[in-house]
Design a protein around this motif. Structure first.
Motif, PDB file in Angstrom:
ATOM      1  N   ASN A 125       0.814  -1.228   0.000  1.00 41.97           N
ATOM      2  CA  ASN A 125       0.000   0.000   0.000  1.00 41.97           C
ATOM      3  C   ASN A 125       0.840   1.268   0.000  1.00 41.97           C
ATOM      4  OD1 ASN A 125      -2.680  -1.116   0.180  1.00 41.97           O
ATOM      5  ND2 ASN A 125      -2.156  -1.755   2.254  1.00 41.97           N
ATOM      6  N   ILE A 126       2.142   1.122  -0.028  1.00 43.09           N
ATOM      7  CA  ILE A 126       2.996   2.317   0.047  1.00 43.09           C
ATOM      8  C   ILE A 126       3.409   2.708  -1.368  1.00 43.09           C
ATOM      9  CG2 ILE A 126       5.170   3.258   0.922  1.00 43.09           C
ATOM     10  CD1 ILE A 126       4.949   1.339   3.268  1.00 43.09           C
ATOM     11  N   HIS A 150       2.585  -5.419  -5.295  1.00 36.09           N
ATOM     12  CA  HIS A 150       2.058  -4.086  -5.021  1.00 36.09           C
ATOM     13  C   HIS A 150       0.683  -3.909  -5.641  1.00 36.09           C
ATOM     14  CE1 HIS A 150       1.892   0.246  -4.438  1.00 36.09           C
ATOM     15  NE2 HIS A 150       2.844   0.072  -3.550  1.00 36.09           N
ATOM     16  N   ARG A 151      -0.184  -3.250  -4.884  1.00 37.12           N
ATOM     17  CA  ARG A 151      -1.567  -3.120  -5.367  1.00 37.12           C
ATOM     18  C   ARG A 151      -1.654  -2.197  -6.565  1.00 37.12           C
ATOM     19  NH1 ARG A 151      -5.137  -1.723  -0.348  1.00 37.12           N
ATOM     20  NH2 ARG A 151      -6.832  -2.031  -1.820  1.00 37.12           N
ATOM     21  N   PRO A 310      -0.447  -5.934   5.043  1.00 34.40           N
ATOM     22  CA  PRO A 310      -1.053  -4.902   4.201  1.00 34.40           C
ATOM     23  C   PRO A 310      -2.204  -4.165   4.869  1.00 34.40           C
ATOM     24  CG  PRO A 310      -1.522  -7.109   3.362  1.00 34.40           C
ATOM     25  CD  PRO A 310      -0.534  -7.266   4.465  1.00 34.40           C
ATOM     26  N   SER A 311      -2.844  -4.814   5.856  1.00 36.15           N
ATOM     27  CA  SER A 311      -4.006  -4.153   6.454  1.00 36.15           C
ATOM     28  C   SER A 311      -3.669  -3.425   7.752  1.00 36.15           C
ATOM     29  CB  SER A 311      -5.115  -5.172   6.700  1.00 36.15           C
ATOM     30  OG  SER A 311      -4.588  -6.205   7.487  1.00 36.15           O
ATOM     31  N   TYR A 316       0.452   3.332   8.186  1.00 34.77           N
ATOM     32  CA  TYR A 316      -0.172   4.247   7.230  1.00 34.77           C
ATOM     33  C   TYR A 316      -0.677   5.515   7.899  1.00 34.77           C
ATOM     34  CZ  TYR A 316       0.533   0.178   4.546  1.00 34.77           C
ATOM     35  OH  TYR A 316       1.150  -0.864   3.946  1.00 34.77           O
ATOM     36  N   LEU A 322       0.293   8.796   3.214  1.00 35.86           N
ATOM     37  CA  LEU A 322       0.267   7.334   3.104  1.00 35.86           C
ATOM     38  C   LEU A 322      -1.144   6.817   3.371  1.00 35.86           C
ATOM     39  CD1 LEU A 322       3.588   6.160   4.826  1.00 35.86           C
ATOM     40  CD2 LEU A 322       3.151   6.556   2.408  1.00 35.86           C
ATOM     41  N   TYR A 325      -3.354   7.602   0.374  1.00 32.39           N
ATOM     42  CA  TYR A 325      -3.000   6.778  -0.770  1.00 32.39           C
ATOM     43  C   TYR A 325      -3.618   5.391  -0.611  1.00 32.39           C
ATOM     44  CZ  TYR A 325      -0.210   4.703  -4.493  1.00 32.39           C
ATOM     45  OH  TYR A 325       0.192   4.070  -5.649  1.00 32.39           O
ATOM     46  N   ARG A 326      -3.506   4.885   0.604  1.00 38.61           N
ATOM     47  CA  ARG A 326      -4.072   3.566   0.857  1.00 38.61           C
ATOM     48  C   ARG A 326      -5.592   3.582   0.699  1.00 38.61           C
ATOM     49  NH1 ARG A 326      -4.358   0.476   6.458  1.00 38.61           N
ATOM     50  NH2 ARG A 326      -5.811  -1.096   5.731  1.00 38.61           N
ATOM     51  N   GLN A 327      -6.230   4.636   1.206  1.00 37.08           N
ATOM     52  CA  GLN A 327      -7.686   4.761   1.060  1.00 37.08           C
ATOM     53  C   GLN A 327      -8.089   4.731  -0.408  1.00 37.08           C
ATOM     54  OE1 GLN A 327      -9.126   8.336   2.875  1.00 37.08           O
ATOM     55  NE2 GLN A 327      -8.759   7.532   4.933  1.00 37.08           N
ATOM     56  N   ASP A 330      -7.914   1.310  -1.692  1.00 40.55           N
ATOM     57  CA  ASP A 330      -9.059   0.548  -1.176  1.00 40.55           C
ATOM     58  C   ASP A 330     -10.317   0.882  -1.963  1.00 40.55           C
ATOM     59  OD1 ASP A 330      -7.521  -0.660   0.702  1.00 40.55           O
ATOM     60  OD2 ASP A 330      -8.110   0.648   2.353  1.00 40.55           O
TER      61      ASP A 330
END
Ligand SMILES: O=C(O)[C@@H](CO)OP(=O)(O)O
Length: 334
Positions: A125-126, A150-151, A310-311, A316, A322, A325-327, A330
């Motif tokens: 997620n980074i 990586h997502r 990752p969760s 984050y 960060l 970005y993760r949001q 998601d």
């Protein structure tokens, strides 16, 4: 105060907590141990990270320009804040055989491949803008395998700058495709320390022959080189210099950087980042395949441990960027 620290980390799926009562991190997992001394945490064997003082507790800092769309390129920001991920390669075939490896270019074992994939999941997620690896295949395999998780699914692409022709022949003629890729810079300066006449020897047999103390000195002291090899100090002269000259400017420019390298080249860089003394660095050990996150902010490196998975929320939350970005990632999935 140090007692206020609560960090999560490192070398397994478990989290570790700072205990104010015992003044140390209490959990130990596998080959990871943390020891705290005073306000600056030092380093036990198989260090995950050096903890920080209370003034550096996990915090959400002021936002700066956010990526408007996680699907778009992660445009470097005019910001004094960026992320640095350091990762030692996964287990190599010579780690498995307990041989001194140094600059011998051996690949990962299946376990090392797994470790790299696992590491990739932790950092998936980074946002990562640039990758630096050594010129050795075990570090490159680790970086590539980690990025496959990586997502964002950008493609890591090795930059071939060894000759003008190599550079020209690897040109990409699509801006869009370039945006979907992450440049990977390989640098011999990030290679493992050169182990001299120990390369290829079994570590246990060498200890039996020369004594544990002598071999420990060769392996972990700061300024005593193994026969015809590099001391950590000599390794630092090239690795830290490269880090300062090539990598820090990227961080200053707001780019998030991953460095995939080796036990000793990373020890020298961590010694520099965490301002460890030549005594403290002796007990600094890095596990294979464990990513460590630093936030570079206002010219300082703040150690933030390792994403456990990752969760995991805490890593984050260290910067609002960060988290955002993760949001975004998601929301793209849901
Ligand atoms: O053999 C090597 O190259 C290194 C890293 O695997 O060994 P050591 O941990 O002894 O520095």
């Amino acid at each position: 105060m140090a007692g206020a620290i609560s960090h999560h980390a490192l070398a397994s799926t478990q989290s570790y907590r700072w205990s104010a009562q015992s003044s140390r991190f209490e959990k130990r997992t596998g080959n990871v141990r943390w020891v705290h001394q005073g306000t600056r945490c030092s380093v036990g064997r198989k260090l995950g990270f050096v903890c920080t003082s209370g003034s550096q507790q996990p915090s959400v800092v002021e936002p700066f320009q956010l990526p408007s769309d996680a699907n778009s390129d992660h445009t470097p920001k005019k910001s004094s804040e960026s992320a640095l991920i350091l990762i030692r390669h996964g287990e190599s075939l010579w780690n498995e055989k307990n041989l001194f490896t140094g600059c011998v270019d051996v690949p990962l074992t299946p376990k090392g491949v797994e470790e790299a994939i696992e590491a990739g999941k932790r950092i998936c997620n980074i946002p990562i803008d640039m990758i630096y690896t050594s010129s050795l295949i075990r570090a490159q395999m680790t970086a590539m395998l980690a990025m496959m998780q990586h997502r964002r699914k950008k493609i890591p692409i090795i930059m071939h700058n060894e000759s003008e022709q190599a550079h020209r022949w690897s040109q990409i003629y699509s801006e869009e495709t370039k945006k979907q890729s992450i440049p990977v810079i390989t640098a011999w300066q990030l290679n493992e320390r050169m182990y001299g006449e120990l390369q290829g020897l079994n570590k246990q047999e060498t200890a039996d022959r020369f004594g544990n103390e002598q071999v420990h000195e060769w392996r972990r002291s700061y300024d005593i080189p193994p026969p015809n090899g590099e001391s950590l100090e000599m390794c630092a002269e090239r690795a830290v210099a490269y880090f300062k000259e090539q990598i820090v400017p990227q961080l200053v420019a707001g780019k998030n950087v991953m460095v995939a390298a080796h036990g000793n080249s990373l020890r020298s860089i961590i010694m520099h980042l965490d301002k460890l003394t030549s005594q403290e660095v002796i007990s600094l050990e890095l596990s294979t395949g464990i990513p460590m996150l630093y936030i570079f902010k206002e010219g300082k490196f703040i150690r933030r441990g390792s994403p456990v998975g990752p969760s995991e929320a805490s890593v984050y939350a260290y910067t609002r960027t960060l988290a955002k970005y993760r949001q975004k990632l998601d929301s793209m999935v849901s």
